[in-house]
Design a protein around this motif. Structure first.
Motif: not given
Length: 339
Positions: A70-83, A121-129, A147-153
């Motif tokens: 993930v690009p960062e985890i300081t905000g709610h958005f990506f921390s909620a996705i990780i949860t 074994d596998g990767v979940l990714v939200a690509p960087s800007s 590979v599963v891409v989420f949030d950013r195409d």
């Protein structure tokens, strides 16, 4: 008994049996007598023996680990996705390894190389800007790592994708602002190469066009990052225009909150002079003064679905599964920052 980690050899030495017998006893091999199994398991428990998962993983050519980039985890958005991801993975045989790209393509590239070396074994990714090339994800796929891409195409990358309909959310937001009487609606957009930036901009433009509101390029300003300082200059540029915008649709809540802060410092009232509407519905947005109107995204569900799709690939490695593209619908949340 020596100090430190207890091994199979230590148990074998204590019971005066072969290490291979200990290993088979711990794995309930049918060739080992019940008395021997009981003795081995009792001593293993007494000595707090823990199997060497690293060695087992090397033998099995797998790590039982899923990488989450993930690009960062300081905000709610990506921390909620990780949860959401963790709440699905916790009931499986896998662990998760969280990696931060810090919105850097080079850091993302380094992370992917390291993950491939430890037999992830596998990767979940939200690509960087900064990510425009996706060959590093293709290399993972070629080596058998799903590979599963989420949030950013990742346009052009054939992979499972879990996204939000950013276009729909932006269109709804801007059409709402028009419906409240706003005629000069500005857009504070995100970094230009992000799919989310492109979709939200297009939703903004199409809502104006549909409602026959003239498009003014001066009212469209893109910012380079997501910090408060990144939005300050852009907001001042908008509010210093000869015809000041009567509404601002921001790429996300952070930028919207910065816009409210700057507008207030410049003596403008929210929403009497300028309506402000964000995107994300961060938890603190409802506690702003005034509370922020925004577009809610189902981020927790996005994380859960991403994890479930990846697990389906890991459980069906011998079967070819078609790539899935799942798109969630966001919802408009109206509060006091807009008319």
């Amino acid at each position: 008994m020596k100090k430190g980690r207890v091994t199979i050899k230590d148990i074998a030495r204590e019971l005066k049996i072969a290490p291979s017998t200990v290993s088979r006893a711990l794995n309930d091999h049918p060739a080992i007598k019940k008395e021997t199994k009981d003795a081995v398991k009792a001593l293993a428990e007494a000595l707090d023996y823990q199997p060497n998962l690293l060695a087992l993983n090397l033998l099995q050519k797998k790590s039982n680990t899923i990488g989450v980039i993930v690009p960062e985890i300081t905000g709610h958005f990506f921390s909620a996705i990780i949860t959401g991801i963790q709440d699905v993975i916790v009931d499986s045989e896998y662990n998760i390894m969280i990696c931060l790209s810090n919105e850097s393509y080079e850091e993302e590239l380094t992370i992917v190389k390291r993950l491939s070396k430890i037999q992830i074994d596998g990767v979940l990714v939200a690509p960087s800007s900064e990510t425009k090339d996706f060959d590093h994800f293709r290399r993972l796929q070629k080596s058998g790592i799903p590979v599963v891409v989420f949030d950013r195409d990742c346009p052009g990358l054939e992979a499972d994708k879990v996204l939000v309909d950013d276009y729909f959310g932006a269109f709804q937001a801007v059409e709402y602002l028009i419906g409240t009487g706003c005629k000069n609606i500005a857009h504070l957009g995100g970094p230009l190469n992000l799919s989310t930036t492109e979709q939200r901009l297009q939703g903004y433009l199409d809502a104006l066009e549909k409602n026959k509101v003239p498009i003014n390029s001066d009212y469209i300003v893109h910012i380079p990052g997501f910090a408060h300082k990144d939005a300050v200059k852009a907001t001042k540029k908008l509010l210093d225009l000869q015809i000041c915008p009567d509404a601002i649709f921001a790429y996300n809540d952070k930028i919207a909150i910065s816009a409210i802060h700057i507008a207030k410092k410049m003596g403008l009232k929210i929403p009497e002079d300028v309506s402000v509407l964000g995107f994300d519905d961060e938890p603190h947005s409802s506690f702003m003064t005034p509370p922020l109107s925004t577009v809610w995204q189902p981020v927790y569900s996005m994380g859960m679905l991403s994890a479930r799709i990846l697990l389906s690939h890991l459980k069906n490695k011998n079967n070819v599964l078609e790539f899935r593209k799942e798109v969630f619908k966001p919802e408009l949340v109206i509060r006091a920052s807009s008319r």
